[in-house]
Design an enzyme around this catalytic site. Sequence first.
Site, PDB file in Angstrom:
ATOM      1  N   LYS A  87       0.817  -1.213   0.000  1.00  0.00           N
ATOM      2  CA  LYS A  87       0.000   0.000   0.000  1.00  0.00           C
ATOM      3  C   LYS A  87       0.855   1.270   0.000  1.00  0.00           C
ATOM      4  O   LYS A  87       0.348   2.356  -0.271  1.00  0.00           O
ATOM      5  CB  LYS A  87      -0.996  -0.005   1.163  1.00  0.00           C
ATOM      6  CG  LYS A  87      -0.405   0.114   2.557  1.00  0.00           C
ATOM      7  CD  LYS A  87      -1.519  -0.048   3.600  1.00  0.00           C
ATOM      8  CE  LYS A  87      -1.007  -0.074   5.030  1.00  0.00           C
ATOM      9  NZ  LYS A  87      -0.623   1.238   5.554  1.00  0.00           N
ATOM     10  N   ASP A  88       2.158   1.153   0.290  1.00  0.00           N
ATOM     11  CA  ASP A  88       3.053   2.312   0.256  1.00  0.00           C
ATOM     12  C   ASP A  88       3.637   2.583  -1.132  1.00  0.00           C
ATOM     13  O   ASP A  88       4.308   3.594  -1.330  1.00  0.00           O
ATOM     14  CB  ASP A  88       4.230   2.114   1.226  1.00  0.00           C
ATOM     15  CG  ASP A  88       3.801   2.169   2.688  1.00  0.00           C
ATOM     16  OD1 ASP A  88       2.682   2.655   2.956  1.00  0.00           O
ATOM     17  OD2 ASP A  88       4.577   1.733   3.550  1.00  0.00           O
ATOM     18  N   ARG A 135      -8.551   8.136   4.349  1.00  0.00           N
ATOM     19  CA  ARG A 135      -9.459   7.037   3.998  1.00  0.00           C
ATOM     20  C   ARG A 135     -10.162   6.494   5.237  1.00  0.00           C
ATOM     21  O   ARG A 135     -11.385   6.294   5.249  1.00  0.00           O
ATOM     22  CB  ARG A 135      -8.660   5.907   3.332  1.00  0.00           C
ATOM     23  CG  ARG A 135      -9.436   4.609   3.157  1.00  0.00           C
ATOM     24  CD  ARG A 135      -8.513   3.464   2.752  1.00  0.00           C
ATOM     25  NE  ARG A 135      -7.485   3.176   3.737  1.00  0.00           N
ATOM     26  CZ  ARG A 135      -7.678   2.444   4.834  1.00  0.00           C
ATOM     27  NH1 ARG A 135      -8.862   1.920   5.103  1.00  0.00           N
ATOM     28  NH2 ARG A 135      -6.678   2.225   5.676  1.00  0.00           N
ATOM     29  N   ARG A 136      -9.390   6.239   6.285  1.00  0.00           N
ATOM     30  CA  ARG A 136      -9.993   5.730   7.521  1.00  0.00           C
ATOM     31  C   ARG A 136     -10.914   6.771   8.139  1.00  0.00           C
ATOM     32  O   ARG A 136     -12.026   6.454   8.574  1.00  0.00           O
ATOM     33  CB  ARG A 136      -8.894   5.338   8.523  1.00  0.00           C
ATOM     34  CG  ARG A 136      -8.159   4.062   8.143  1.00  0.00           C
ATOM     35  CD  ARG A 136      -6.965   3.806   9.056  1.00  0.00           C
ATOM     36  NE  ARG A 136      -6.341   2.521   8.757  1.00  0.00           N
ATOM     37  CZ  ARG A 136      -5.042   2.263   8.927  1.00  0.00           C
ATOM     38  NH1 ARG A 136      -4.234   3.208   9.371  1.00  0.00           N
ATOM     39  NH2 ARG A 136      -4.563   1.070   8.641  1.00  0.00           N
ATOM     40  N   ARG A 157       0.893  10.585  13.442  1.00  0.00           N
ATOM     41  CA  ARG A 157       1.963   9.898  12.722  1.00  0.00           C
ATOM     42  C   ARG A 157       2.723   9.054  13.731  1.00  0.00           C
ATOM     43  O   ARG A 157       2.467   9.101  14.919  1.00  0.00           O
ATOM     44  CB  ARG A 157       2.943  10.917  12.096  1.00  0.00           C
ATOM     45  CG  ARG A 157       2.466  11.689  10.883  1.00  0.00           C
ATOM     46  CD  ARG A 157       2.611  10.974   9.555  1.00  0.00           C
ATOM     47  NE  ARG A 157       3.808  10.180   9.358  1.00  0.00           N
ATOM     48  CZ  ARG A 157       4.946  10.609   8.857  1.00  0.00           C
ATOM     49  NH1 ARG A 157       5.080  11.867   8.506  1.00  0.00           N
ATOM     50  NH2 ARG A 157       5.971   9.794   8.681  1.00  0.00           N
ATOM     51  N   ARG A 163       1.805   5.107  18.441  1.00  0.00           N
ATOM     52  CA  ARG A 163       0.354   5.290  18.290  1.00  0.00           C
ATOM     53  C   ARG A 163      -0.413   4.623  19.427  1.00  0.00           C
ATOM     54  O   ARG A 163      -1.311   5.224  20.019  1.00  0.00           O
ATOM     55  CB  ARG A 163      -0.104   4.734  16.934  1.00  0.00           C
ATOM     56  CG  ARG A 163       0.498   5.499  15.770  1.00  0.00           C
ATOM     57  CD  ARG A 163       0.033   4.968  14.429  1.00  0.00           C
ATOM     58  NE  ARG A 163       0.791   5.591  13.350  1.00  0.00           N
ATOM     59  CZ  ARG A 163       0.307   5.852  12.139  1.00  0.00           C
ATOM     60  NH1 ARG A 163      -0.931   5.536  11.856  1.00  0.00           N
ATOM     61  NH2 ARG A 163       1.057   6.417  11.232  1.00  0.00           N
ATOM     62  N   CYS A 250      -1.712   9.161  -3.162  1.00  0.00           N
ATOM     63  CA  CYS A 250      -1.733   8.240  -2.021  1.00  0.00           C
ATOM     64  C   CYS A 250      -2.463   8.848  -0.835  1.00  0.00           C
ATOM     65  O   CYS A 250      -2.878   8.156   0.082  1.00  0.00           O
ATOM     66  CB  CYS A 250      -0.313   7.899  -1.583  1.00  0.00           C
ATOM     67  SG  CYS A 250       0.812   7.601  -2.931  1.00  0.00           S
TER      68      CYS A 250
END
Length: 325
Positions: A87-88, A135-136, A157, A163, A250
């Site tokens: 996904k990166d 997106r989330r 981040r 996190r 992205c």
Amino acid sequence: MTEKALRPEKALRLGTRRSKLARAQSALVADAVRELSGRAVELVEITTYGDTSRGNLAQIGGTGVFATALRDALLSGEVDLAVHSLKDLPTAQPDALTLAAVPRREDPRDVLIARDGLTFARLPSGARVGTGSPRRAAQLNAYARGHGRTIETVPIRGNIDTRIGQVHGGELDAVVLAAAGLQRIGRIDEVTDFLPVDTVLPAPGQGALAVECAAVNVDLAALLSGLDDPHTRVAVTAERSLLAALEAGCSAPVGALADLLADGQVVNEMRLRGVVGTTDGSTLVQLSITGPVPTSLGDAIALGRELASEMLAKGAAGLMGERAH
């Protein structure tokens, strides 16, 4: 016996980002390559701009900032192969590099780690939920809104430890992370809720790894192709084709998931679902398309483009902020 036959082959140098998750993912691939080839594999840590910058991911160039330094190391010959979270990777594949393998995908879902073992449905109104992903945020806000609740999505981040630490420290009520990453570093038991894909579609390619090498290194590419999982490859190709056809950078709030549908024991169709929305969740365009299981990557690309055109016709373009050119 020739001199070459007597000389052991040099260790393959595998380029990886320095984070705990990246090293864990790269170690999995290194083990698989050793088993496949009988050759030694050593990890070479590469620092990427995405690792050192504390800027907002969307503003510093999207997820591609994690891939560039690894790709530069491949092109300069500093490393022989590199492992990325798929996904990166930007959707455009450079001619000088080969995406040699997409191994079997881990669980693509997003998950919640919340204080007091809370599920998403039991979060209090106004709960602070950390995520660096538009997106989330779009889908979580839409879900909460649809159930008459409000949450505050807080941009964050940092690595997984950082996190989760913000939940334990009381700064956030919950964070949203990828199941695959937690699985790979052995922390999946900390998850308090697995978010169904009907609620939150993952990022295109989420849960899958990408193994790249220089295109001129055809022998290595052929060797690495032994790690490729054909089902994962066609699924992520369709997802990334959708992303590319939406011309979404992205940083755009685009989710996609392709899954294979079985009739009894026979897999006969692939369903591709896509979503794009405003980050506050007020507007979502969510559609799906089902077709025969692609027999080529071209078929998978066509499926992604077809769904993208339907989503654009429903107004998806106006929801993505800046479009990548």
